[in-house]
Design an enzyme around this catalytic site. Sequence first.
Site, mmCIF file in Angstrom:
data_model
loop_
_atom_site.group_PDB
_atom_site.id
_atom_site.type_symbol
_atom_site.label_atom_id
_atom_site.label_comp_id
_atom_site.label_asym_id
_atom_site.label_seq_id
_atom_site.Cartn_x
_atom_site.Cartn_y
_atom_site.Cartn_z
ATOM 1 N N SER A 177 21.706 31.592 12.561
ATOM 2 C CA SER A 177 20.870 30.650 13.307
ATOM 3 C C SER A 177 19.903 31.442 14.166
ATOM 4 O O SER A 177 20.330 32.188 15.052
ATOM 5 C CB SER A 177 21.719 29.737 14.198
ATOM 6 O OG SER A 177 20.907 28.965 15.060
ATOM 7 N N LYS A 178 18.615 31.300 13.910
ATOM 8 C CA LYS A 178 17.619 32.085 14.641
ATOM 9 C C LYS A 178 17.772 31.878 16.144
ATOM 10 O O LYS A 178 17.774 32.833 16.914
ATOM 11 C CB LYS A 178 16.210 31.709 14.182
ATOM 12 C CG LYS A 178 15.109 32.538 14.830
ATOM 13 C CD LYS A 178 13.724 32.121 14.367
ATOM 14 C CE LYS A 178 13.483 32.485 12.933
ATOM 15 N NZ LYS A 178 12.080 32.228 12.516
ATOM 16 N N THR A 213 21.350 25.746 16.674
ATOM 17 C CA THR A 213 21.334 24.712 15.645
ATOM 18 C C THR A 213 22.648 23.937 15.680
ATOM 19 O O THR A 213 23.731 24.527 15.563
ATOM 20 C CB THR A 213 21.123 25.335 14.252
ATOM 21 O OG1 THR A 213 19.970 26.185 14.289
ATOM 22 C CG2 THR A 213 20.951 24.261 13.195
ATOM 23 N N GLU A 228 24.436 21.809 13.756
ATOM 24 C CA GLU A 228 25.434 21.876 12.691
ATOM 25 C C GLU A 228 26.060 23.265 12.623
ATOM 26 O O GLU A 228 27.289 23.410 12.505
ATOM 27 C CB GLU A 228 24.786 21.541 11.338
ATOM 28 C CG GLU A 228 24.223 20.144 11.228
ATOM 29 C CD GLU A 228 22.740 20.077 11.593
ATOM 30 O OE1 GLU A 228 22.063 19.147 11.135
ATOM 31 O OE2 GLU A 228 22.262 20.973 12.333
ATOM 32 N N GLY A 250 12.335 29.452 7.587
ATOM 33 C CA GLY A 250 13.720 29.278 7.156
ATOM 34 C C GLY A 250 13.889 29.275 5.654
ATOM 35 O O GLY A 250 14.797 29.916 5.114
ATOM 36 N N ARG A 251 13.016 28.566 4.952
ATOM 37 C CA ARG A 251 13.171 28.473 3.502
ATOM 38 C C ARG A 251 12.676 29.714 2.768
ATOM 39 O O ARG A 251 12.715 29.761 1.536
ATOM 40 C CB ARG A 251 12.506 27.211 2.975
ATOM 41 C CG ARG A 251 11.073 26.982 3.407
ATOM 42 C CD ARG A 251 10.651 25.537 3.109
ATOM 43 N NE ARG A 251 9.312 25.229 3.554
ATOM 44 C CZ ARG A 251 8.991 24.840 4.786
ATOM 45 N NH1 ARG A 251 9.939 24.747 5.707
ATOM 46 N NH2 ARG A 251 7.757 24.531 5.101
ATOM 47 N N GLU A 265 10.088 20.368 1.338
ATOM 48 C CA GLU A 265 9.857 20.595 2.758
ATOM 49 C C GLU A 265 8.484 21.234 2.976
ATOM 50 O O GLU A 265 7.847 21.021 4.016
ATOM 51 C CB GLU A 265 10.958 21.503 3.335
ATOM 52 C CG GLU A 265 11.066 21.451 4.854
ATOM 53 C CD GLU A 265 12.342 22.082 5.382
ATOM 54 O OE1 GLU A 265 13.311 21.353 5.648
ATOM 55 O OE2 GLU A 265 12.373 23.325 5.507
ATOM 56 N N HIS A 267 23.616 15.168 -20.461
ATOM 57 C CA HIS A 267 24.582 14.072 -20.517
ATOM 58 C C HIS A 267 24.557 13.246 -19.234
ATOM 59 O O HIS A 267 25.503 12.510 -18.948
ATOM 60 C CB HIS A 267 25.982 14.629 -20.783
ATOM 61 C CG HIS A 267 26.092 15.315 -22.112
ATOM 62 N ND1 HIS A 267 26.497 14.661 -23.259
ATOM 63 C CD2 HIS A 267 25.811 16.597 -22.483
ATOM 64 C CE1 HIS A 267 26.475 15.516 -24.282
ATOM 65 N NE2 HIS A 267 26.064 16.691 -23.828
ATOM 66 N N LYS A 306 16.608 14.463 14.068
ATOM 67 C CA LYS A 306 17.509 15.365 14.798
ATOM 68 C C LYS A 306 17.569 14.984 16.270
ATOM 69 O O LYS A 306 18.634 15.001 16.891
ATOM 70 C CB LYS A 306 17.029 16.803 14.636
ATOM 71 C CG LYS A 306 17.235 17.356 13.227
ATOM 72 C CD LYS A 306 16.416 18.600 12.968
ATOM 73 C CE LYS A 306 16.865 19.771 13.777
ATOM 74 N NZ LYS A 306 16.160 21.022 13.387
#
Length: 553
Positions: free
Chosen positions: A206-207, A211, A213, A268-269, A354, A385, A513
């Site tokens: 976590s930067k 955060t 969560e 982040g991504r 995002e 399937h 959030k």
Amino acid sequence: MVTDPSARAFSWKKLTALAAEGPPPLSDLFDHNPGRVAHFSLEAAGVYADYSKTPVNQTILDALYGLARACDFEARRDAMFGGQRINETEERAVLHVALRDTSDRIYTVDGQNVTTDIHAVKDRMKAFVEKVHDGRHDGYGGAPLDTVVNIGIGGSDLGPAMVSRALDPYTVDGRRTFYVSNVDGADIASVLRQIDPERTLFLIASKTFTTQETMTNAETARNWFLSSGGNEAAIAKHFVALSTNEAAVTDFGIDPENMFAFWDWVGGRYSLWSAIGLSIALQIGWSGFEDLLSGARGMDRHFETMPLEGNLPASLALIDVWHRSFLGYSARAVLPYDQSLARLPAYLQQADMESLGKRIDRSGQVVDYPTGAIVFGEPGTNGQHAFYQLLHQGTDVIPCDFIAAACGQVEVGDHHEKLLANFLAQPEALMAGRSVEAARSEALATGKNPETADRLAIHRSFPGDRPTISLLVERLTPEALGALLALYEHRIFVQSILWDINAFDQWGVELGKGLAKTILAELEGEVDVASHDPSTADLIRRIKRLRREGGVA
């Protein structure tokens, strides 16, 4: 804003007119140009892309090149590599490419050399990985730390978790890696049941180290560790921070020597290439992690130096924009024919949706054209399937990316040949379809009488003409995976250039959030809930009542 709005408007109008003529049928394109594949395919950094099964001809492609130039593609690309603050709303540079550059090149942000900082963190990461692997950094009881639990969310989880699964065959013998992201307690509880506290290293990613969560899961892991034989002093050995908040890290009990930083120009991504990738390096070894970076760097070099017409990420991005903004295709399926890439669709959901899920352009105006496709997928052949029925016969046209390696990571019998046969068959079927006449003939050939054949033919026909792109590598090595991921990163960036949107912020995730923090206090106490809309207020009251009746509140 775009450099030349009038040129952009002209190109956009030209493409709109071409789209109004209707996309050229794929079968006609091959009939008119049997050598089409050679002109509508590219290869870079070991990744081969065949986009000949998409509804573009040279006229359309030239118009798309014109749009890219009107949007000043080269200048925008160079601005990213040059460390300019292209993330305007957050006033940040976007320099994840610098993280994987092993050359002597100097990258700067606001005139400051950031390359030295990058090398310093990587040197510390390498030393730490080697100490864990050779046992110099062991557990509180002297046992080796052969288990890693990465606790993060979003980019601090999706990228590393995806890569770890993809490169599982390259795992150093005896090592295990787990990922915890969801604030749902079942997620971390499942992992804690499987691990030994004396042999486990927790990475808290976590930067800001705030955060919700991540820190909720981190506190649960810390409490479990202390109640399972560890002590406060051992926290320093068993917990590592991937963060920039040294004060909060120290308060948690982590030794600052075991804190690995990254920077605000690492989104982040796009962070798996940074200290957030420590879990990957601990799993596959430092040399394997460097190979991953090297593969990405190969695609970076191609993207930065290749002219527009031969530029693989740019070419695929132009086709994406043609599909989305001019033909109105609202979704794209990502279909890896490799079970190790099972998490790639989820990773690309964040990377793409995002980044491109924006309705405001860079000048602050609401756009009047579609942006950002819905991205979904599942590994082949499982997806066949599940949802391929809709791809073949549904009312929406959904372009598909098919991804495969010619050689399997694990060759078992003829499994991989059968997998590849499906990888090749599905794009062909999506393009060719099956006419009502052909379906009727097939029914008759299987012994159906003419009346039954007539009745079934319409149900067994396929429209075809569904666009696909096929991506192929020799084998899914760390290098190949790095190149593939960098290809998608740059492809997303180029789409944002053509749409004139910021691909590097994500303000849309903030409102929910903030509301969740308010609602948490209402769920935990007797706070009035009248400030919410009637539906939300009723749900809060109902949940509180059900929890009381269930004996948990």
